[in-house]
Write an enzyme that holds these catalytic residues in place. Structure first.
Site, PDB file in Angstrom:
ATOM      1  N   TYR A 120      -2.241  -1.151  10.253  1.00 63.02           N
ATOM      2  CA  TYR A 120      -2.291  -1.292   8.844  1.00 63.02           C
ATOM      3  C   TYR A 120      -0.992  -0.967   8.239  1.00 63.02           C
ATOM      4  CZ  TYR A 120      -4.100  -1.012   3.950  1.00 63.02           C
ATOM      5  OH  TYR A 120      -4.372  -1.290   2.642  1.00 63.02           O
ATOM      6  N   SER A 148       0.850  -1.139  -0.029  1.00 69.58           N
ATOM      7  CA  SER A 148      -0.124  -0.005  -0.006  1.00 69.58           C
ATOM      8  C   SER A 148       0.818   1.302  -0.111  1.00 69.58           C
ATOM      9  CB  SER A 148      -0.821  -0.030   1.354  1.00 69.58           C
ATOM     10  OG  SER A 148      -1.421   1.316   1.447  1.00 69.58           O
ATOM     11  N   LYS A 177       1.878  -3.353   6.256  1.00 65.37           N
ATOM     12  CA  LYS A 177       2.060  -2.846   4.537  1.00 65.37           C
ATOM     13  C   LYS A 177       3.718  -2.739   4.448  1.00 65.37           C
ATOM     14  CE  LYS A 177      -1.925  -4.159   3.165  1.00 65.37           C
ATOM     15  NZ  LYS A 177      -1.983  -5.327   2.516  1.00 65.37           N
TER      16      LYS A 177
END
Length: 253
Positions: free
Chosen positions: A149, A136, A153
């Site tokens: 998160y 991401s 990533k």
């Protein structure tokens, strides 16, 4: 015989976009998802002898069983797309142990097990292959309220680099794609959570993020799928260990 690709999380969102593009490219696609019904519907819709499968990417045995069943059904494995992932919204100081464990299990372990299982099969076949995982833009620069998160990533980028070095001798390339603000149900949920935290109307946070995009629009799953299509093709044979941003112009690292 058509080449075979597995796409985890392929029953909806970005994963479904990737599945549809790979089918257009001529692949037989194993659509793998926690929601097997969705996976089967998408597989039936795209044709090309594609099939739907259940997978829980947080469970190593489930991932290895997926590869085993796909090879048994479809003959071999040429491309593995570790797309499945989840997001958890909130400040680091307020993130629960359960939420942290879940996102680590799905986003990091899921990619790790997918790399392991695909590499094991591709080595047996002796013809090389391509492993492609979901990172991401939050894996290039940490995003506020997406601490866990973002960490996962960043981890996928590290796994991608190490696996690329270790598997190069087997002619297996390993890369990752790094989407931006993709207009899927995941970002709808992120927007709702941000609305609560910032006490703003639903839609305002998403719109603010979209306004930061140089190309002036939100990202569609097809935009991500076009990059994955290239990484799955022989045109990318000399590219490995890379985590490529596809965000319309947000992060210019």
């Amino acid at each position: 015989m058509a080449k075979v690709a597995i796409v985890t999380g392929g029953g909806q969102g970005i994963g479904e976009g990737i599945v549809r593009q790979l089918a257009q490219d001529g692949f037989t696609v194993a659509v793998a998802d926690l929601n097997e019904e969705n996976a089967q519907k998408v597989a039936t819709d795209i044709g090309n002898n594609s099939k739907g499968y259940f997978v829980d990417v947080a469970d190593k045995q489930s991932v290895f069983d997926l590869v085993k069943h796909v090879v048994s059904d479809l003959g071999e494995l040429n491309v593995m797309v570790n797309n499945a992932g989840i997001a958890k919204i909130g400040q680091i100081t307020e993130t629960s142990e359960d939420d942290l464990s879940k996102i680590l299990d799905v986003n990091i372990k899921g990619a790790f097990y997918g790399i392991q299982a695909a590499a094991d099969q591709m080595k047996k076949q002796g013809k090389g292959g391509k492993i492609i995982s979901a990172s991401s833009i939050a894996g290039h620069e940490g995003f506020e309220l997406l601490g866990a998160y973002s960490a996962t990533k960043f981890a996928v980028r590290g796994l991608t680099q190490v696996a690329a070095k270790e598997l190069a001798k087997d002619k297996i390339t390993v890369n990752a794609y790094c989407p931006g603000i993709v207009l899927t149900p995941m970002w709808d949920q992120i927007d709702k959570e941000m609305a609560k935290i910032y006490n703003v109307p639903i839609g305002q946070s998403l719109q603010k993020n979209i306004e930061s995009i140089a190309l002036g629009r939100g990202e569609e799953p097809a935009d991500v799928a076009n990059l994955v299509s290239f990484l799955a093709d022989s045109k990318s044979d000399y590219i490995t260990g890379q985590s490529i941003i596809v965000d319309g112009g947000i992060n210019f690292a």
